[in-house]
Motif scaffolding. Structure first.
Motif, PDB file in Angstrom:
ATOM      1  N   HIS A 427       0.784  -1.252  -0.127  1.00  0.00           N
ATOM      2  CA  HIS A 427      -0.023   0.061  -0.005  1.00  0.00           C
ATOM      3  C   HIS A 427       0.884   1.226  -0.012  1.00  0.00           C
ATOM      4  O   HIS A 427       0.430   2.286  -0.165  1.00  0.00           O
ATOM      5  CB  HIS A 427      -1.110   0.036   1.245  1.00  0.00           C
ATOM      6  N   CYS A 428       2.100   1.098   0.265  1.00  0.00           N
ATOM      7  CA  CYS A 428       2.962   2.385   0.667  1.00  0.00           C
ATOM      8  C   CYS A 428       3.968   2.770  -0.302  1.00  0.00           C
ATOM      9  O   CYS A 428       4.511   4.250  -0.394  1.00  0.00           O
ATOM     10  CB  CYS A 428       3.197   2.715   2.044  1.00  0.00           C
ATOM     11  N   VAL A 430       4.545   2.652  -3.410  1.00  0.00           N
ATOM     12  CA  VAL A 430       4.255   3.932  -4.347  1.00  0.00           C
ATOM     13  C   VAL A 430       4.767   5.298  -4.282  1.00  0.00           C
ATOM     14  O   VAL A 430       4.912   5.777  -4.993  1.00  0.00           O
ATOM     15  CB  VAL A 430       2.820   3.977  -5.104  1.00  0.00           C
ATOM     16  N   HIS A 432       5.893   6.246  -0.612  1.00  0.00           N
ATOM     17  CA  HIS A 432       6.962   6.423   0.293  1.00  0.00           C
ATOM     18  C   HIS A 432       8.326   5.410  -0.175  1.00  0.00           C
ATOM     19  O   HIS A 432       9.321   5.801   0.639  1.00  0.00           O
ATOM     20  CB  HIS A 432       6.499   5.848   1.630  1.00  0.00           C
ATOM     21  N   ILE A 443       5.431   9.728  -6.343  1.00  0.00           N
ATOM     22  CA  ILE A 443       5.455  11.127  -5.448  1.00  0.00           C
ATOM     23  C   ILE A 443       6.824  11.899  -6.056  1.00  0.00           C
ATOM     24  O   ILE A 443       6.943  12.932  -5.599  1.00  0.00           O
ATOM     25  CB  ILE A 443       5.589  10.875  -3.978  1.00  0.00           C
ATOM     26  N   SER A 448       7.809  15.779  -0.475  1.00  0.00           N
ATOM     27  CA  SER A 448       7.766  16.605   0.699  1.00  0.00           C
ATOM     28  C   SER A 448       8.469  15.869   1.710  1.00  0.00           C
ATOM     29  O   SER A 448       8.692  14.966   1.770  1.00  0.00           O
ATOM     30  CB  SER A 448       6.353  16.920   1.196  1.00  0.00           C
ATOM     31  N   ALA A 451       7.083  13.357   3.784  1.00  0.00           N
ATOM     32  CA  ALA A 451       6.959  11.859   3.117  1.00  0.00           C
ATOM     33  C   ALA A 451       8.121  10.661   3.251  1.00  0.00           C
ATOM     34  O   ALA A 451       8.108   9.694   3.180  1.00  0.00           O
ATOM     35  CB  ALA A 451       6.473  11.876   1.759  1.00  0.00           C
ATOM     36  N   LEU A 453      10.048   8.487   5.689  1.00  0.00           N
ATOM     37  CA  LEU A 453       9.380   8.071   6.865  1.00  0.00           C
ATOM     38  C   LEU A 453      10.627   7.721   7.741  1.00  0.00           C
ATOM     39  O   LEU A 453      10.234   7.456   8.847  1.00  0.00           O
ATOM     40  CB  LEU A 453       8.684   6.909   6.481  1.00  0.00           C
ATOM     41  N   THR A 458       9.851  11.910  12.824  1.00  0.00           N
ATOM     42  CA  THR A 458       8.947  11.266  13.414  1.00  0.00           C
ATOM     43  C   THR A 458       8.693  11.098  14.687  1.00  0.00           C
ATOM     44  O   THR A 458       8.009  10.713  15.575  1.00  0.00           O
ATOM     45  CB  THR A 458       8.893   9.693  12.829  1.00  0.00           C
ATOM     46  N   TRP A 469      -3.377   9.307  11.306  1.00  0.00           N
ATOM     47  CA  TRP A 469      -3.274   9.604   9.689  1.00  0.00           C
ATOM     48  C   TRP A 469      -3.467   8.399   8.962  1.00  0.00           C
ATOM     49  O   TRP A 469      -3.990   8.614   7.919  1.00  0.00           O
ATOM     50  CB  TRP A 469      -1.749  10.034   9.579  1.00  0.00           C
ATOM     51  N   ILE A 474      -3.705  12.448   5.777  1.00  0.00           N
ATOM     52  CA  ILE A 474      -3.120  13.735   6.232  1.00  0.00           C
ATOM     53  C   ILE A 474      -4.047  14.883   5.142  1.00  0.00           C
ATOM     54  O   ILE A 474      -3.767  14.923   4.124  1.00  0.00           O
ATOM     55  CB  ILE A 474      -1.757  14.016   6.037  1.00  0.00           C
ATOM     56  N   SER A 477      -2.761  16.864   1.924  1.00  0.00           N
ATOM     57  CA  SER A 477      -1.594  16.255   1.169  1.00  0.00           C
ATOM     58  C   SER A 477      -2.063  15.140   0.502  1.00  0.00           C
ATOM     59  O   SER A 477      -3.211  14.429   0.870  1.00  0.00           O
ATOM     60  CB  SER A 477      -0.753  16.020   2.347  1.00  0.00           C
ATOM     61  N   PRO A 480      -3.267   9.147   1.744  1.00  0.00           N
ATOM     62  CA  PRO A 480      -4.711   9.021   1.945  1.00  0.00           C
ATOM     63  C   PRO A 480      -4.789   8.424   3.142  1.00  0.00           C
ATOM     64  O   PRO A 480      -3.840   7.766   3.883  1.00  0.00           O
ATOM     65  CB  PRO A 480      -4.836   7.961   0.683  1.00  0.00           C
ATOM     66  N   LEU A 498       6.471   1.035  11.168  1.00  0.00           N
ATOM     67  CA  LEU A 498       7.300   2.135  10.922  1.00  0.00           C
ATOM     68  C   LEU A 498       8.336   2.645  11.981  1.00  0.00           C
ATOM     69  O   LEU A 498       9.423   3.105  11.930  1.00  0.00           O
ATOM     70  CB  LEU A 498       6.295   3.450  10.888  1.00  0.00           C
TER      71      LEU A 498
HETATM   72  C1  HEC Z   1      -0.580   8.823  -2.606  1.00  0.00           C
HETATM   73  C2  HEC Z   1       0.588   8.686  -2.138  1.00  0.00           C
HETATM   74  C3  HEC Z   1       0.587   8.214  -0.467  1.00  0.00           C
HETATM   75  C4  HEC Z   1       0.495   6.763  -0.249  1.00  0.00           C
HETATM   76  C5  HEC Z   1      -0.174   5.652  -1.036  1.00  0.00           C
HETATM   77  C6  HEC Z   1       0.712   6.773   1.212  1.00  0.00           C
HETATM   78  N1  HEC Z   1       1.411   7.972   1.643  1.00  0.00           N
HETATM   79 FE1  HEC Z   1       1.983   8.388   3.590  1.00  0.00          FE
HETATM   80  N2  HEC Z   1       2.305  10.139   2.906  1.00  0.00           N
HETATM   81  C7  HEC Z   1       2.224  10.767   1.802  1.00  0.00           C
HETATM   82  C8  HEC Z   1       2.792  12.126   1.651  1.00  0.00           C
HETATM   83  C9  HEC Z   1       2.981  13.040   0.447  1.00  0.00           C
HETATM   84  C10 HEC Z   1       3.069  12.505   2.961  1.00  0.00           C
HETATM   85  C11 HEC Z   1       3.544  13.715   3.384  1.00  0.00           C
HETATM   86  C12 HEC Z   1       2.158  14.507   3.890  1.00  0.00           C
HETATM   87  C13 HEC Z   1       2.700  16.033   4.218  1.00  0.00           C
HETATM   88  O1  HEC Z   1       3.512  16.473   3.766  1.00  0.00           O
HETATM   89  O2  HEC Z   1       1.944  16.633   5.109  1.00  0.00           O
HETATM   90  C14 HEC Z   1       2.738  11.288   3.787  1.00  0.00           C
HETATM   91  C15 HEC Z   1       3.054  11.202   5.144  1.00  0.00           C
HETATM   92  C16 HEC Z   1       3.146  10.042   5.786  1.00  0.00           C
HETATM   93  C17 HEC Z   1       3.185  10.004   7.391  1.00  0.00           C
HETATM   94  C18 HEC Z   1       3.758  11.202   8.217  1.00  0.00           C
HETATM   95  C19 HEC Z   1       5.125  11.427   8.422  1.00  0.00           C
HETATM   96  C20 HEC Z   1       5.468  12.344   9.139  1.00  0.00           C
HETATM   97  O3  HEC Z   1       6.126  12.367  10.151  1.00  0.00           O
HETATM   98  O4  HEC Z   1       4.843  13.264   9.219  1.00  0.00           O
HETATM   99  C21 HEC Z   1       3.076   8.764   7.714  1.00  0.00           C
HETATM  100  C22 HEC Z   1       3.292   7.965   8.856  1.00  0.00           C
HETATM  101  C23 HEC Z   1       2.871   7.927   6.306  1.00  0.00           C
HETATM  102  N3  HEC Z   1       2.539   8.950   5.402  1.00  0.00           N
HETATM  103  C24 HEC Z   1       2.471   6.552   6.328  1.00  0.00           C
HETATM  104  C25 HEC Z   1       2.045   5.838   5.164  1.00  0.00           C
HETATM  105  C26 HEC Z   1       1.783   4.611   5.407  1.00  0.00           C
HETATM  106  C27 HEC Z   1       2.118   3.717   6.418  1.00  0.00           C
HETATM  107  C28 HEC Z   1       1.217   4.413   4.125  1.00  0.00           C
HETATM  108  C29 HEC Z   1       0.652   2.876   3.594  1.00  0.00           C
HETATM  109  C30 HEC Z   1      -0.227   2.345   4.381  1.00  0.00           C
HETATM  110  C31 HEC Z   1       1.322   5.575   3.274  1.00  0.00           C
HETATM  111  N4  HEC Z   1       1.678   6.460   4.014  1.00  0.00           N
HETATM  112  C32 HEC Z   1       0.634   5.760   1.933  1.00  0.00           C
HETATM  113  C33 HEC Z   1       1.918  10.050   0.679  1.00  0.00           C
HETATM  114  C34 HEC Z   1       1.217   8.710   0.511  1.00  0.00           C
END
Ligand code: HEC
Length: 682
Positions: A427-428, A430, A432, A443, A448, A451, A453, A458, A469, A474, A477, A480, A498
């Protein structure tokens, strides 16, 4: 039905408090007051005494009936029957037999019977000793009835060394409440009689009773505060459970009612009591009457607030203690020094604000001293304190969500991390990226910093923030939410992953040497070595250092033979070896063949262990995520932290056994410290 139970409990408590108060008041306040005011006034004392004993009898009856209803409701709740059916001898005796709750209630019923015997079938009282004896018995038996409640309530369920402190604090709390709240009603009666009587010596009685009762109240209120703080500490523990759970909020409501109650009490002690005592010198019955009437009104108000508090206490007893509940944070921000201390401007803001607050306090103190000349200075001081307090609060506050203080229900274990790793792949990645650097194909280009991790930021977030989140996304952003596609448990697995990911990034700096940093919590795991019961890494906590060896056959074979030969020395230095095959666990013994390797090999559970511990392969030497090595070794100290790591062919390393033994001895000599935390803390 639980609402009714809370109400019945409150009635029961109220009846008990009154019972206790009546006897304590007669013994400690009324009799001495009558004797001191006018030793001849025995008929009045007798009349008062008769009335109080009647109140006592009715209270005892109410205690008994409410006890029966309480038991009946409890039985009805436990058995799922309606109350009318649950109130029969069979169900009740079923409830009473066997459990601690039952034993406590048997004792309580016996105490009620004993007190009824004393009250309803007493002989004539021949002298003062007889008189005192009955009232003392009343105090003791009513006190016993209250104290026993602690053994059937929350304190009895407290675990560990805090249990006896909690039992003691709760018992003393109830007794103090009984003496004070229960005494308010008799005091009101006495003051009213004095107010109505044209006789001046009645006023002397009222004066003396007020003086004595205010002393009693002072002692009780101090005791209540102290024991209340202890109870709150044990059952609530911190701010999030206080504002975020039903128990905590009920407790807050109780405190809110307590404030005006203490306010009335303080007015009585600080204003009305001195005024009443002063009327003795002025010899003005009219003045005394006026004070008495205000005093009576205040005492009745106090008693009503006390009754409202008992209603809340009735509910508190059947609400799960906040400390065991998951808090739901009501504010969109929280104040945290830990999360903000390294942000720019925070330290300066806190220092400036702190200095301003001190200045405000200084002005306030000056204003209080000169309150007659410059009353406005008090207002100025208060305003300064409030304004300057806002500065550090502004700097120290960070975003928060309802789930911010949730405790993770899924422990930090390899099995959860491995499942999280799989979900992450699906899920992630693509966005991260494989390694968590925020460089996934979806991305790239508009990455950003958040993103990424693995970035240290953190540390700003609690596990509950991450949960929010992952659930809702979030805002503002592309990140999702996964409320609909992943279960709660899967989201917690991801959070454990994480957490391991952030630790793995820190592991870059880890060497085959025990250094002061980094200390990484070793994810727990379960394993089986083929014989006997399964074990966990945690089982070694406190007594053994674990030398964890992840190996691949056949390349690791020489190393295993070397360790096998040195196993005695390693054990002698204080460590136990656990070898974990990185591939084909089922084939391990066949592959080893005739070689005499007797090390314990984790054949069961190895997949998750390897998946988790291989995350800790990042090094400073390699940019990004290195390929998975064929062999890795870790030292886990007695507290449960990973403290050193060797990935061959890194030089210098533990292929030189003296250096491995040296590191183990270093860990062995360390003074014991607190064990690694289970929860996700930063
Ligand atoms: C469509 C793209 C996308 C997907 C899919 C996605 N993320 Fe994200 N994620 C982002 C972006 C962009 C940010 C940065 C958000 C911001 O700048 O506020 C983010 C931020 C985060 C953060 C916050 C990090 C921080 O310290 O602020 C976490 C935790 C996170 N993602 C976990 C996940 C996890 C776990 C998954 C899978 C289940 C996931 N994300 C799937 C795009 C994605």
């Amino acid at each position: 039905m639980t609402g009714l139970l809370a109400f019945i409990r409150a009635v029961h408590l109220g009846a008990l408090v009154l019972l206790m108060g009546v006897f304590a008041f007669l013994l400690l306040v009324a009799r001495p007051a009558f004797r001191k005011a006018d030793p001849q006034r025995t008929p009045d004392l007798e009349r008062f005494d008769r009335l109080l004993l009647t109140i006592g009898k009715w209270s005892l009856l109410a205690t008994f009936v409410s006890a029966l209803l309480w038991l009946g409701l409890q039985a009805a709740l436990a058995s799922g029957q309606p109350l009318t059916q649950a109130l029969n001898l069979d169900t009740l005796s079923g409830l009473l037999s066997g459990t601690q709750f039952g034993r406590v209630w048997e004792i309580r019923i016996a105490l009620v019977a004993l007190l009824a015997g004393f009250l309803f079938f007493r002989d004539r009282e021949h002298d003062v000793r007889d008189w005192n004896a009955l009232r003392l018995e009343g105090v003791l038996l009513a006190g016993g009835l209250m104290a026993a409640l602690a053994w059937a309530g929350h304190p009895a369920a407290t675990e560990g060394p805090a249990r006896s402190i909690h039992l003691l604090a709760d018992t003393v709390h109830m007794l103090a409440a009984g003496v004070w709240l229960g005494g308010l009603c008799p005091l009101a009666v006495l003051l009213r009689w004095a107010h109505r009587s044209p006789d001046a010596s009645w006023i002397a009685v009222a004066r003396e009773a007020t003086r004595r009762f205010s002393l009693l109240g002072l002692v009780s209120v101090s005791t209540l505060t102290l024991t209340g703080v202890v109870n709150g500490w044990i059952l609530v523990g911190s701010i999030p459970p206080l504002v975020g759970t039903p128990y905590g909020r009920l407790l807050l409501l109780k405190l809110v009612l307590l404030l005006p109650l203490v306010g009335f009490a303080a007015t009585n002690v600080l204003r009305l009591k001195p005024a009443l005592l002063a009327t003795a010198a002025q010899k003005s019955p009219g003045g005394a009457q006026a004070v008495l009437s205000r005093l009576t009104r205040n005492v009745i108000a106090e008693a009503s607030l006390g009754a409202a508090i008992l209603l809340i206490v009735g509910g508190l007893g059947i609400t799960p203690p906040a400390i065991h509940d998951q808090p739901s944070w009501p504010f969109p921000f929280r104040v945290s020094w830990q999360a903000t201390q390294d942000l720019p401007g925070v330290r300066g803001g806190v220092i400036a604000g702190g200095a301003g607050v001190l200045l405000g306090i200084g002005v306030l103190a000056y204003g209080l001293r000169k309150r007659r000349q410059y009353p406005w200075v008090i207002g100025l001081g208060s305003a300064l304190v409030l304004c300057f307090l806002a500065i550090p609060l502004y700097y120290l506050s960070v975003d928060a969500y309802p789930t911010t203080y949730l405790r993770t229900p899924v422990p930090y274990q390899a099995i959860s991390i491995a499942s999280g790793a799989r979900l992450y792949q699906q899920h992630c990645t693509v966005c991260h990226g494989e390694a968590g650097y925020g460089d996934g194909p979806a991305i790239r280009g508009r990455a950003s910093a958040r993103a990424d991790l693995t970035a240290p930021h953190t540390a700003l977030h609690t596990a509950g923030d991450l949960f929010w989140w992952l659930t809702h996304g979030i805002r503002g952003s592309p990140m999702p939410g996964f409320k609909d596609s992943l279960t709660d448990e899967e989201r917690w697995d991801l959070i454990n992953f994480l957490r391991a990911l952030a630790a793995a990034e820190q592991a870059r700096a880890m060497l085959p040497l025990v250094e002061q940093t980094p200390w990484l919590v070793a994810p727990d795991f379960a394993y089986g070595i083929g014989v006997g019961e399964g074990q966990t890494l945690r089982d070694s906590r406190g007594w053994a250092i674990v030398h964890l060896v992840l190996f691949t056959l056949p390349s690791s074979i020489q190393r295993l033979e070397q360790l096998d030969a040195a196993a005695g020395k390693i054990a002698g230095a204080g460590a136990r070896i656990l070898a974990v095959p990185m591939r084909d666990a089922a084939q391990v013994y066949r592959r080893l063949g005739a070689r005499a390797v007797t090390l314990p090999v984790a054949v069961e559970g190895s997949e998750e262990i390897v998946e988790t511990y291989a995350m800790f392969r990042r090094t400073l030497a390699v940019e990004g995520l290195p390929a998975e090595p064929a062999h890795m070794e870790f030292l886990v100290d007695r507290q449960g932290y990973i403290r050193a790591r060797w990935i061959p062919p890194e030089q210098p390393g533990w292929d030189d056994l003296t250096s491995l033994l040296g590191e183990i001895e270093r860990l062995d000599k360390e003074a014991p410290r607190a064990p690694a935390p289970d929860e996700h803390v930063h």
